[in-house]
Structure formats: C-alpha cells, structure tokens
Write an enzyme that holds these catalytic residues in place. Sequence first.
Site, PDB file in Angstrom:
ATOM      1  N   ASP A  34       0.888  -1.211  -0.045  1.00 35.91           N
ATOM      2  CA  ASP A  34      -0.220  -0.084  -0.072  1.00 35.91           C
ATOM      3  C   ASP A  34       0.783   1.369   0.094  1.00 35.91           C
ATOM      4  OD1 ASP A  34      -2.099  -2.074   0.247  1.00 35.91           O
ATOM      5  OD2 ASP A  34      -2.749  -1.151   2.040  1.00 35.91           O
ATOM      6  N   VAL A  35       1.895   1.332   0.697  1.00 40.27           N
ATOM      7  CA  VAL A  35       2.775   2.357   0.882  1.00 40.27           C
ATOM      8  C   VAL A  35       3.398   2.884  -0.627  1.00 40.27           C
ATOM      9  CG1 VAL A  35       3.598   2.583   3.226  1.00 40.27           C
ATOM     10  CG2 VAL A  35       4.625   0.895   1.664  1.00 40.27           C
ATOM     11  N   TYR A  37       1.699   2.190  -3.209  1.00 42.13           N
ATOM     12  CA  TYR A  37       0.711   2.804  -4.085  1.00 42.13           C
ATOM     13  C   TYR A  37       0.430   4.219  -3.842  1.00 42.13           C
ATOM     14  CZ  TYR A  37      -3.719   3.613  -6.105  1.00 42.13           C
ATOM     15  OH  TYR A  37      -5.101   4.075  -6.864  1.00 42.13           O
ATOM     16  N   ASP A  38       0.740   4.466  -2.363  1.00 36.64           N
ATOM     17  CA  ASP A  38       0.218   6.043  -1.785  1.00 36.64           C
ATOM     18  C   ASP A  38       1.576   6.663  -2.499  1.00 36.64           C
ATOM     19  OD1 ASP A  38      -1.833   5.097  -0.632  1.00 36.64           O
ATOM     20  OD2 ASP A  38      -0.669   4.896   1.093  1.00 36.64           O
ATOM     21  N   LEU A  84     -36.614  -9.216 -12.245  1.00 33.96           N
ATOM     22  CA  LEU A  84     -36.592 -10.625 -12.263  1.00 33.96           C
ATOM     23  C   LEU A  84     -37.785 -11.378 -11.729  1.00 33.96           C
ATOM     24  CD1 LEU A  84     -32.739 -11.635 -11.639  1.00 33.96           C
ATOM     25  CD2 LEU A  84     -34.046 -11.703 -13.586  1.00 33.96           C
ATOM     26  N   GLU A 115     -25.356 -17.200 -10.785  1.00 30.08           N
ATOM     27  CA  GLU A 115     -24.697 -16.184 -10.014  1.00 30.08           C
ATOM     28  C   GLU A 115     -25.618 -15.824  -8.665  1.00 30.08           C
ATOM     29  OE1 GLU A 115     -25.422 -12.943 -12.648  1.00 30.08           O
ATOM     30  OE2 GLU A 115     -24.459 -13.661 -14.194  1.00 30.08           O
ATOM     31  N   LYS A 117     -27.570 -13.700  -6.073  1.00 22.68           N
ATOM     32  CA  LYS A 117     -28.429 -12.440  -6.142  1.00 22.68           C
ATOM     33  C   LYS A 117     -27.904 -11.547  -5.269  1.00 22.68           C
ATOM     34  CE  LYS A 117     -33.054 -10.939  -7.052  1.00 22.68           C
ATOM     35  NZ  LYS A 117     -33.141  -9.879  -6.307  1.00 22.68           N
ATOM     36  N   ASP A 119     -27.742  -8.210  -2.799  1.00 23.77           N
ATOM     37  CA  ASP A 119     -28.558  -7.505  -2.329  1.00 23.77           C
ATOM     38  C   ASP A 119     -28.362  -5.910  -2.372  1.00 23.77           C
ATOM     39  OD1 ASP A 119     -31.065  -7.045  -1.376  1.00 23.77           O
ATOM     40  OD2 ASP A 119     -30.944  -7.843   0.748  1.00 23.77           O
ATOM     41  N   ARG A 138     -31.117   2.351 -11.776  1.00 19.36           N
ATOM     42  CA  ARG A 138     -32.494   1.923 -12.544  1.00 19.36           C
ATOM     43  C   ARG A 138     -33.663   2.809 -12.730  1.00 19.36           C
ATOM     44  NH1 ARG A 138     -37.006  -1.439 -11.303  1.00 19.36           N
ATOM     45  NH2 ARG A 138     -37.436  -2.712 -13.134  1.00 19.36           N
ATOM     46  N   GLU A 175     -24.875  -4.702  -9.636  1.00 13.20           N
ATOM     47  CA  GLU A 175     -25.375  -4.438  -8.466  1.00 13.20           C
ATOM     48  C   GLU A 175     -24.242  -3.618  -7.811  1.00 13.20           C
ATOM     49  OE1 GLU A 175     -28.472  -5.226  -8.407  1.00 13.20           O
ATOM     50  OE2 GLU A 175     -29.003  -5.388  -6.066  1.00 13.20           O
ATOM     51  N   TYR A 227     -23.150  -7.706 -13.774  1.00 13.27           N
ATOM     52  CA  TYR A 227     -23.887  -9.189 -14.130  1.00 13.27           C
ATOM     53  C   TYR A 227     -24.326  -9.091 -15.309  1.00 13.27           C
ATOM     54  CZ  TYR A 227     -27.754  -6.599 -12.031  1.00 13.27           C
ATOM     55  OH  TYR A 227     -28.559  -5.555 -11.585  1.00 13.27           O
ATOM     56  N   LYS A 292     -29.485 -17.672 -15.384  1.00 12.48           N
ATOM     57  CA  LYS A 292     -29.727 -17.319 -16.959  1.00 12.48           C
ATOM     58  C   LYS A 292     -29.399 -18.165 -17.805  1.00 12.48           C
ATOM     59  CE  LYS A 292     -28.362 -12.706 -14.750  1.00 12.48           C
ATOM     60  NZ  LYS A 292     -27.278 -11.942 -14.471  1.00 12.48           N
ATOM     61  N   LYS A 316     -35.101 -17.404  -4.972  1.00  8.74           N
ATOM     62  CA  LYS A 316     -35.037 -16.637  -3.591  1.00  8.74           C
ATOM     63  C   LYS A 316     -34.415 -17.686  -2.155  1.00  8.74           C
ATOM     64  CE  LYS A 316     -35.879 -12.273  -4.245  1.00  8.74           C
ATOM     65  NZ  LYS A 316     -36.610 -11.796  -3.509  1.00  8.74           N
ATOM     66  N   CYS A 410     -67.162   0.537   6.744  1.00  7.37           N
ATOM     67  CA  CYS A 410     -65.829   1.159   6.636  1.00  7.37           C
ATOM     68  C   CYS A 410     -65.033   1.790   7.926  1.00  7.37           C
ATOM     69  CB  CYS A 410     -65.572   1.814   5.261  1.00  7.37           C
ATOM     70  SG  CYS A 410     -64.054   2.773   5.238  1.00  7.37           S
ATOM     71  N   CYS A 413     -65.113   5.769   6.387  1.00  4.92           N
ATOM     72  CA  CYS A 413     -65.872   6.709   5.979  1.00  4.92           C
ATOM     73  C   CYS A 413     -67.340   5.991   6.426  1.00  4.92           C
ATOM     74  CB  CYS A 413     -65.843   6.664   4.469  1.00  4.92           C
ATOM     75  SG  CYS A 413     -66.564   5.560   3.610  1.00  4.92           S
ATOM     76  N   CYS A 428     -64.755  -1.472   0.591  1.00  6.65           N
ATOM     77  CA  CYS A 428     -65.506  -0.431   1.048  1.00  6.65           C
ATOM     78  C   CYS A 428     -66.318   0.166  -0.097  1.00  6.65           C
ATOM     79  CB  CYS A 428     -64.740   0.654   1.901  1.00  6.65           C
ATOM     80  SG  CYS A 428     -65.644   2.289   2.035  1.00  6.65           S
ATOM     81  N   CYS A 434     -65.023   7.968   0.273  1.00  7.00           N
ATOM     82  CA  CYS A 434     -64.139   7.442   1.423  1.00  7.00           C
ATOM     83  C   CYS A 434     -62.853   8.219   1.368  1.00  7.00           C
ATOM     84  CB  CYS A 434     -63.973   6.221   0.939  1.00  7.00           C
ATOM     85  SG  CYS A 434     -62.718   5.280   2.309  1.00  7.00           S
TER      86      CYS A 434
HETATM   87  S1  IVH Z   1     -29.937  -9.866 -13.708  1.00  8.67           S
HETATM   88  C1  IVH Z   1     -32.354  -8.862 -17.151  1.00  8.67           C
HETATM   89  N1  IVH Z   1     -28.407 -10.758 -11.998  1.00  8.67           N
HETATM   90  O1  IVH Z   1     -32.075  -8.249  -8.902  1.00  8.67           O
HETATM   91  C2  IVH Z   1     -31.830  -9.317 -15.935  1.00  8.67           C
HETATM   92  N2  IVH Z   1     -29.828  -9.185 -11.402  1.00  8.67           N
HETATM   93  O2  IVH Z   1     -35.064  -8.724  -9.145  1.00  8.67           O
HETATM   94  C3  IVH Z   1     -31.927  -8.091 -14.953  1.00  8.67           C
HETATM   95  N3  IVH Z   1     -29.867  -8.520  -8.921  1.00  8.67           N
HETATM   96  O3  IVH Z   1     -32.905  -5.348 -10.632  1.00  8.67           O
HETATM   97  C4  IVH Z   1     -31.235  -8.688 -13.704  1.00  8.67           C
HETATM   98  N4  IVH Z   1     -28.245  -9.952  -8.389  1.00  8.67           N
HETATM   99  O4  IVH Z   1     -30.796  -5.231  -9.039  1.00  8.67           O
HETATM  100  C5  IVH Z   1     -29.222  -9.888 -12.247  1.00  8.67           C
HETATM  101  N5  IVH Z   1     -26.754 -11.539 -10.538  1.00  8.67           N
HETATM  102  C6  IVH Z   1     -27.788 -10.742 -10.820  1.00  8.67           C
HETATM  103  C7  IVH Z   1     -28.371  -9.920  -9.797  1.00  8.67           C
HETATM  104  C8  IVH Z   1     -29.548  -9.199 -10.232  1.00  8.67           C
HETATM  105  C9  IVH Z   1     -29.129  -9.101  -7.956  1.00  8.67           C
HETATM  106  C10 IVH Z   1     -30.868  -7.605  -8.992  1.00  8.67           C
HETATM  107  C11 IVH Z   1     -30.990  -6.416  -9.828  1.00  8.67           C
HETATM  108  C12 IVH Z   1     -32.390  -6.392 -10.555  1.00  8.67           C
HETATM  109  C13 IVH Z   1     -32.980  -7.233  -9.471  1.00  8.67           C
HETATM  110  C14 IVH Z   1     -34.169  -8.064  -9.912  1.00  8.67           C
END
Ligand code: IVH
Length: 670
Positions: A34-35, A37-38, A84, A115, A117, A119, A138, A175, A227, A292, A316, A410, A413, A428, A434
């Site tokens: 690191d040093v 690089y700095d 998705l 891959e 997913k 968060d 997005r 992401e 991705y 995919k 999920k 209701c 109302c 209602c 209402c």
């Molecule tokens: S592909 C056309 N790959 O999940 C395909 N999405 O529920 C579009 N996300 O809006 C997304 N990990 O924000 C893809 N490995 C991954 C992902 C991923 C997270 C999120 C992304 C998307 C949302 C869809």
Amino acid sequence: MSNNKQSIEITHLRDQLNHHSYQYYVLDDPEIPDVEYDRLYRELQSLEKQNPDLITSDSPTQRVGDKPLDGFTQVKHEVPMLSLDNVFNEEELSDFNKRIQQRLDSDDEISFAAEPKLDGLAVSLLYEKGLLVRAGTRGDGTTGENITQNIRTIHSIPLKLLGSNIPELLEVRGEVFMPKAGFEKLNQIARDNDEKQFANPRNAAAGSLRQLDPKITAKRPLAMYCYAVGRVDGGAELETHSDMLDHLKQWGLPLCKERQTVQGVEGCLDYFKQMSGLRDSLSYEIDGIVYKVNSLNLQKELGFVARAPRWAIAHKFPAQEELTRVNAIEFQVGRTGAITPVARLEPVFVGGVTVSNATLHNMDEVNRKDVRVGDQVIIRRAGDVIPEVVRVVPGSRKHGAEKIKLPEKCPVCESEIEQEEGEAIARCSGGLFCGAQRKESIKHFASRKAMDVDGLGDKLVEQLVDEGCIDHMDDLYSLTVEKIIGLERMAEKSATNLIESLGKSKYTSLNRFIYGLGIREVGEATAQTLAQYFTSLDAIKAADEESLQRVEDVGPIVAAHIVRFFKQPHNLEVIEKLLNAGIHWDAIEGVAVEEQTLEGKTFVLTGTLTEMTRDDAKKALQARGAKVTGSVSKKTSYVVVGDNAGSKATKAEQLGVEMLDEAALVKLLE
Ligand code: IVH
C-alpha cells in the site's frame, strides 16, 4: 523535466495506478504494498498540480468531484433495465425450466449461468471509447437518476477500461452494494457519534448513492459486481452470457467470483445448495441465486414479458422468520377500497429490519390462521415483500381472546363493506367518498414510479386531505404557496419547494401518467406496455376490451377494469383537469399499427425462423390484429413452422390446424 517528458510520466503513473487499483480492488491480489501505491499516487498528484492541463477524467486523483449537486438529473435507459421473476422452491424452478423448453420446443438440457443474487441496487455504467462517461440508477427501468459523480468514487469501478478489443460503446449493468464488514464499521462510527444507524447493508448502499455531495459517498465502503450488458457496439461476437462476463472481467470490471455455469435443473439446485452453505461466510449479502440461460441466441429467442426476461429467474432463499405477539388487529382501506386486516405487533427485528405490522391479507386468511389479539405468532419477511403472519403458536392464546370479525362498516367513511360471491377481498363501497381511498389514490399518483412529486410524502398527502386543501389528485395542481403555508411543519421554503416539484412533475411520460391514475390491476409494467402499444392517451381511452387484450399481459379482467375506468364520468373529468393543468409528455414511437388484416386470427410460432426472429414475427402479427399464443389448440388458426420444429408441429397435424412455412408467413404479412 520538459513538459513533454512530464506528460509521458503522468500517463505512465496513471496507467500504473489504474493497473494496481485493479489488482487490489477487483482481483483482490495486490502486486505492490500500500505504501508504494500511496507514493505513486502522491507523485502523480504533484505532477498534475504543476500541469493542470494534463489532468484527465480517468486519473485516479479525479475520483471525488469537489462540487455537491443541486439535484440529480435524469438518465434514459435505451435498453430498459428489467427485473426478475422469483421462484421459491424446486417445483417452481422446474416449471421455469419446462416453460423454457416448451417455448424453445426442445427437450435438450439447458445450460445456465448461475450467480448470487446480490442485495443492493441496480446501476448502469456507460463507457465510451473505454472511458466511464455516465452512471445511472435503475429508477423505473426506463428513466433513472444520474449518479456518475457518486459512482466514480467507488474504487473497484474502472474510470477507464483496461486491456484490448474495447468496444466503441459499452453499457454494463450490475449491483452496487455495501460489503458486510464495511457496513458494520459504518454503523460502529454512527454509534460512536450518536448518529442514526442503517438498518441493513442495502439501505446503507442506497443512502450512500443518493448523496448529492460525492465527498460523503467517497467515505462509504461501496462495491459493485457487474452481471449484464445493456448495449455493446463493436468488439468480438460472443456466444454465451458467461463469455460476456469473462470479457467484462478482462476489461477491468469487477465481477462476482462465485459465478458458475451449470446444467439443467439439477445443476441449478446443486449450486443453490452450495451457495446456501456459503452464504454466511460471503463478504457480501445475497438473498438468492439468479439462473440465466447461458446461450445468448436462446436468450434472444426467448425474449421478455412486460417486466422480466423469460430466460432468467431469481431463486430466493427461504424467508426469515421470528416470533412476536399481536397487540391489535386493525382494518386498512386501500386505494381501490380493498379492506386488509393488519396485525399490529410487538416490534421485532426480522431479516435486517424492525417489523411492527404484518399483513393478514384478507378475512379468509384470518379465519384459516385463526389469529386473535394477544396471540404469539410467527412473522415472515422475504426480500422486499410486506411481512406476513405465518401462523399462531399453539397454546399461546390468552383466555377470552375473541375471534376476529370483518366489520360491517368501513372504519374510515362508515360506508357498507361489500364482498362479492367467490371473492376473497372485501371492499368499502364508499368509492371516492371514502377519505382513505381518496388519500391512497393521491399518494399513489404522487409516488416515485408515477408522477414522482418530490417532497410529497404520504404524511403530507394525509394532512392536505384532512385540512381540506385537496380532495382529488387534480387538486394538487391548484395548490399555491399561500394555501399550504402554515400547515404543520410547512414553512415558506418547504411550501415553495413543494409547489416547484409539483410544477416539475407536470412533464412526465404517458406510462407514468397511466400508472398514476390507479386503474385496478394496471401496474407499472402494464402501464408501460399500454403506452407503448397505443402511444396516446386518447387511443387507450377509446380502446375496447378486445383490442386491449391484444396487448401483451392484458387479459379479460384487466381489460374490463380499464374500459370501466374510462367510462366513469368522474375519472374523465379528473383526467381532463390534470391535462388542463399542464401535464404533458413526449410523443412515443410505438409498435406500428397496420391495417387489421388478421383480426380474430390466432397464431402459434414454432421452430427457428431465418428471415426474422420469432419476436419480430410476433410483433408484426400483432400489429395486424392477430393474437399470438404459446400452445396449439383447436382454436388456433395457423401454426407457423420454422426449422427444427418439434411437438407443436405434430400437435397441429393431429388437430388439423393449418400450417404455414416462413415464406407463407411473409406473404401473409405483406
Ligand atoms: S440480472 C435482465 N443478475 O435483482 C436481468 N440481477 O429482481 C436483470 N440482482 O434489478 C437482472 N443480483 O438489481 C441480475 N446476478 C444478478 C443480480 C441481479 C442482483 C438484482 C438487480 C435486479 C433485481 C431483479
């Protein structure tokens, strides 16, 4: 040093630093301490100070801009950023695989790119001639916010692509997230300073990207994994998604190391198990797996439904559950009058957020689960969905707890509550009389994915309605500073800001406007397909149920809701007032509508076409009034048979449905 020599030295230092940054942040494999690089960094800084005209935008010294923004501008995604669909178990995953095989008319095992997913938040990066020129969120999938300044502060994102064969233009998607360790550290600092902590890494990442001052974002430990590719001009022809990701990696973009290619449902499930085991030890949060279809050709053939690709799915992880107690059960009235029983809970921390309300969906659910006040219950939260009560803990009931009954009137109302035969949902009957329905429809109209009125939150809408300042959505546009000043927490500045945002919101898009009207069953995606198909409000207003059903994803129920909505004089009046207030949008180039020569005919497409893609063929047929469906029945008028057609052609033969080859189709379209 001569000027020329300095220029060469600056370029050399810049390239060296960018290379080492890639080794460190992307490959996690530093070549120098690191040093060192700095030291190189300071050398570059000092040379740039002497030669300010030699500073380029891809210099590592230029990551943090010095000026905070007044607000974010918009970015348009030429290729929409989709979301998705989800599956939650083996059976649903296997159905997904079957749907694909059916559509491709093949029993071959599919290769998937699997891959994690991630968060975080979806972001698009645009590189022109290898230089990062723009980054956007997005947003609603079509329009997002320009967050280039903030994205530049993320060290793993290259300001300039590395390596060779760099495309003329590259739009990559991925992401942005906050790694677990960085999140813990950030919250520790907040605790030490008595400041508010973030509930979870996702919120922390979102809050950090939304900063107007890039200096703040620069202090936040953000990272990104790419991705997908939105658009690429020039560069090599690629066959698979995994090849494409490998290319991104060679160009210096950060990618998740855990990705794999797998075969068929079995392969997906193996990967899912493997990642479930690794989940806690990963440095970043994931909430599932994405599969995919790996072949880009097959992806093209499969195409999209309104909101999501047919060739990808999110699997999920099981939802997180916790135990708590029900303090009360109340009935909420929604925008369309739907009455929803809601359990008020003893607050409990589930899956990264504190939950104090959970939905009980409808009375059938309340009866089935037999939830009563005072019961101990299991609460579940999965991803972004509203937390729900799973079940009552047996034996936890307090003596004398009464069964919950649907109120007759209701709660807002006092109009009668109605429930149609066979419907789970009670409503209602007060309509726009209402207050709850009026409030909800105004909130919906002003919300981010609809008219996006900045600063008009739910609380303020409630106040405006309660104080009699507005009754309906169109009244928003006759508000003035004088009318709202003096409301609770509404000083001159915020009043002026609100009126200004209302003014700004008048320039919108047809799809946002349609969505904002709050027609039953018309969500964001349907609003978008309607706008794209009909291209004008008048055309949508005039459409009958039959022509509405020609739009992808619009079935008889949605079509009936739309027609009913535009028949009501009150709704037409509100629309007219809104347009008179100055709401406008850019004209849309939609699907061409041709002479309706194929009206009433139903087509099924099968096999590979050579002159056009199946998607193009479908659009051309629809433009002429035909309906295109996925399976052959006696009602099918024609089956168009391309190369290597399978079971659908056989079925057509059995049923005696007329078959067309591609040449005959072309002729028909002419
Ligand atoms: S592909 C056309 N790959 O999940 C395909 N999405 O529920 C579009 N996300 O809006 C997304 N990990 O924000 C893809 N490995 C991954 C992902 C991923 C997270 C999120 C992304 C998307 C949302 C869809």
